[in-house]
Every structure is written in structure tokens, then in C-alpha cells.
Design an enzyme around this catalytic site. Structure first.
Site, short mmCIF file in Angstrom:
data_model
loop_
_atom_site.label_atom_id
_atom_site.label_comp_id
_atom_site.label_asym_id
_atom_site.label_seq_id
_atom_site.Cartn_x
_atom_site.Cartn_y
_atom_site.Cartn_z
N ARG A 126 -99.38 33.10 5.81
CA ARG A 126 -99.74 31.80 6.41
C ARG A 126 -98.77 30.72 5.97
NH1 ARG A 126 -101.84 27.67 3.96
NH2 ARG A 126 -102.24 28.98 2.14
N ARG A 127 -98.50 30.65 4.67
CA ARG A 127 -97.56 29.64 4.16
C ARG A 127 -96.16 29.90 4.71
NH1 ARG A 127 -100.05 30.32 -1.78
NH2 ARG A 127 -101.73 28.78 -1.64
N ARG B 3 -94.86 37.42 -6.46
CA ARG B 3 -96.18 37.70 -7.03
C ARG B 3 -96.18 37.25 -8.49
NH1 ARG B 3 -99.42 41.87 -5.34
NH2 ARG B 3 -100.87 40.94 -6.82
N GLY B 4 -97.36 37.31 -9.09
CA GLY B 4 -97.47 36.91 -10.49
C GLY B 4 -98.36 35.69 -10.63
N LYS C 257 -111.74 32.39 -1.04
CA LYS C 257 -110.76 32.86 -0.05
C LYS C 257 -110.47 34.35 -0.18
CE LYS C 257 -106.62 31.39 -2.64
NZ LYS C 257 -105.97 32.67 -2.87
N ASP C 258 -110.82 34.95 -1.34
CA ASP C 258 -110.60 36.39 -1.52
C ASP C 258 -111.76 37.23 -0.99
OD1 ASP C 258 -108.20 35.90 -2.86
OD2 ASP C 258 -109.13 35.90 -4.84
N CYS D 26 -105.45 38.91 4.90
CA CYS D 26 -104.19 38.45 4.30
C CYS D 26 -102.99 39.04 5.02
CB CYS D 26 -104.15 38.82 2.81
SG CYS D 26 -104.19 40.59 2.50
N ARG E 278 -94.59 32.53 -11.72
CA ARG E 278 -93.91 32.04 -10.51
C ARG E 278 -93.07 30.80 -10.81
NH1 ARG E 278 -98.03 33.11 -5.41
NH2 ARG E 278 -99.07 34.93 -6.32
#
Length: 307
Positions: free
Chosen positions: A129-130, A147-148, A81-82, A241, A153
């Protein structure tokens, strides 16, 4: 037997999934020597800014591809996905191993289901998206970026900074987290995952025939077909993204289907298109054609104009 060097991001998850893939390759070729070279990408260096605001595609890929071009490494192990949907011709995704769980996982303090969260609850995610899908389901919650790594998280949630967080199920499973920590897994038919979520992409130089032949032994044709459909749709939509876009391909009774999603960031509109076709690229284009016909592409064009 040649000695190979693998390029991987330095994160715990990237290193773990790289080692897991190397183990599967060594099971086929016990005598092969494989080293890992850790590479820090731009996306890894920028930890205090929401990824969608950093800009550009390939935030977690460019430095690794440069090492591949320089022959410092022989292959790169990416979260697919990246990887940008358009590759330089000198590189190829030679292998998509068996895909891990493609769903999104919802974690919350007290293991409360999403529908049962109190109004005003704060949910952490780094994905537009989420965020858009969460807001479309409930406009009485607040979504804040986080982030993290997974541990970071989860600690932020447990400390009360967030009431809940959404993570990729694949990352949790690869890192050995138990299902007990997950309040619920979102159904991918109704909460559309990221393009190629849960899949790895093994990238190498297009002219490295020996390595390409080796990688075929751990390649999943079905998962490669599904992710090709998803990535074709992404490429046609010029998604990144910075855009709330998702795609979920699967086989139903032997037929290949793709469900595509496009939304504005605030979740106020939701365009979902589901089509079937036996050819994955044709399928990705079919869904993209319909998205353009119903006006969903306009959302992406508007977002891209402001970047």
C-alpha cells in the site's frame, strides 16, 4: 478476582503496547493480576521474505488465537491491522482502546521532505500500500522492501542502505521516539493509511463474559466504529497484505466518513472512494459497492488469482 494471562507477540513494539494496555486496564481494576505470555507467530519467524509474498491472512495472529482456544491465555493484544477481518465465532474483539496516530511517517537522511528527495532515491517499506502510493506520487524514486523492527529499519536508513523509510506513526509514538526523527507525517486524506492502523484489538473468547465486561471500561466507541467501517470494507474487498488497499474512517462535524483506496502494485492507477453513513458496516459496504461499480475490485481479483 481472577488472574488473567495476556498473549502478545514477542517483538519490542508488541510487548510495549501490551504493557501500556495492561497499565490502562489495571488503572480501572488495581487488584487484578495480569501476566504476559510471549508467543512467536509465523510472521515473526519469517524475517527474510517480503510479507506480501509469504501468503495467507493472520500471519501475526494464528498462533495467538490457538493459545486462546486452548485456554493458555485469556486475551490477546493485537495490532488490529494484523487481525483478519473475518473472525472465528468462538472469538470476539471485545475492546478497541483509544487509537494512536493513524498516519504514516516519512523518515529520511537529513530530514528531507518526500517531494524534495533527489530523483533515484531509495525508499524502504514492507507495505505494498505504501509502495504503490509513493510510486503514484513520484515515479522517479525506487521503492525497496525492508523488514525488521523500528530500530533496525532506522539503522539501515542511517547506514545509507536507504535514503528514506516509511513507518506507522503509531509505532514510533508507542516506542517513545521523538517527532524530531520524522521528516513529515503524510496527510491521511491524501496518503491513505492501512485498515485499522494505529488501533489495538483486544481479542478474547466470546463466552468470557467477566472479561468482556471488564474490557468495556477501556473501550473507545468512536475508534471501534471507525475501525469497524474500515474492516468491513476490507472484508468485502477480500483484501490482505498482498493487495495495495487502505481505508481511513473519521468523524467530520459529527458525520462518519470512510475513504477507501485500491491500487495496483506499480501505482499506475488509483481508486479512491469517500462516502458517509451513520452505520459503520453499512458505510464499509457502501464504499465497497462503489469500488466494485468503478472496476477497482478487478485489481484485487487479478492479484488474488496469481497468489
Amino acid at each position: 478476582m481472577r488472574k488473567f494471562t495476556v498473549g502478545s507477540r514477542r517483538s519490542d513494539l508488541a510487548m510495549t503496547q501490551s504493557k501500556q494496555f495492561i497499565s490502562s486496564l489495571k488503572a480501572q481494576f488495581p487488584d487484578v493480576e495480569i501476566d504476559i505470555k510471549e508467543i512467536v507467530t509465523k510472521g515473526d519467524r519469517i524475517v527474510d521474505v517480503q510479507l506480501s509474498k509469504v501468503g495467507g491472512k493472520g500471519l501475526f495472529v494464528k498462533e495467538i488465537e490457538q493459545a486462546l482456544a486452548n485456554k493458555e491465555i485469556d486475551m490477546a493484544i493485537h495490532s488490529l491491522k494484523d487481525v483478519p477481518s473475518a473472525l472465528d465465532p468462538e472469538f470476539t474483539i471485545a475492546c478497541v482502546p483509544e487509537r494512536e496516530d493513524k498516519r504514516d511517517a516519512f523518515l529520511s537522511n537529513g530530514n528531507v521532505a518526500f517531494k524534495d528527495l533527489p530523483a533515484g532515491s531509495v525508499i524502504g517499506t514492507s507495505s505494498l500500500r505504501r509502495s504503490a502510493q509513493l510510486l503514484a506520487m513520484r515515479d522517479d524514486v525506487e521503492v525497496k522492501w525492508v523488514r525488521g523492527n523500528i530500530d533496525t529499519r532506522i539503522k539501515k536508513m542511517e547506514s545509507g542502505e536507504y535514503d528514506a523509510i516509511v513507518l506507522a506513526a503509531a509505532g514510533l509514538k508507542r516506542m517513545g521516539w521523538s517527532d524530531d526523527i520524522v521528516a513529515e507525517y503524510f496527510d491521511p486524506e491524501s496518503f491513505i493509511p492501512a485498515i485499522a492502523q494505529g488501533a489495538l484489538g483486544i481479542e478474547c473468547r466470546s463466552d468470557d463474559k467477566e472479561l468482556i465486561d471488564m474490557l468495556k471500561t477501556v473501550h473507545s466507541d468512536d475508534d471501534a466504529t471507525c475501525t469497524t467501517a474500515e474492516r468491513t470494507f476490507l472484508r468485502r474487498m477480500d483484501g490482505s497484505c498482498q493487495v495495495p488497499i487502505g481505508g481511513y474512517a473519521t468523524y467530520e462535524d459529527g458525520e462518519l466518513y470512510l475513504t477507501g483506496l485500491i491500487m495496483p502494485e506499480d501505482g499506475s492507477e488509483q481508486y479512491i472512494v469517500k462516502k458517509s453513513h451513520q452505520d459503520p458496516k453499512a458505510l464499509g459496504n457502501l464504499v465497497a459497492d462503489e469500488m466494485e461499480r468503478i472496476g477497482a475490485k478487478d485489481i484485487i481479483d487479478r492479484i488474488n488469482e496469481t497468489l
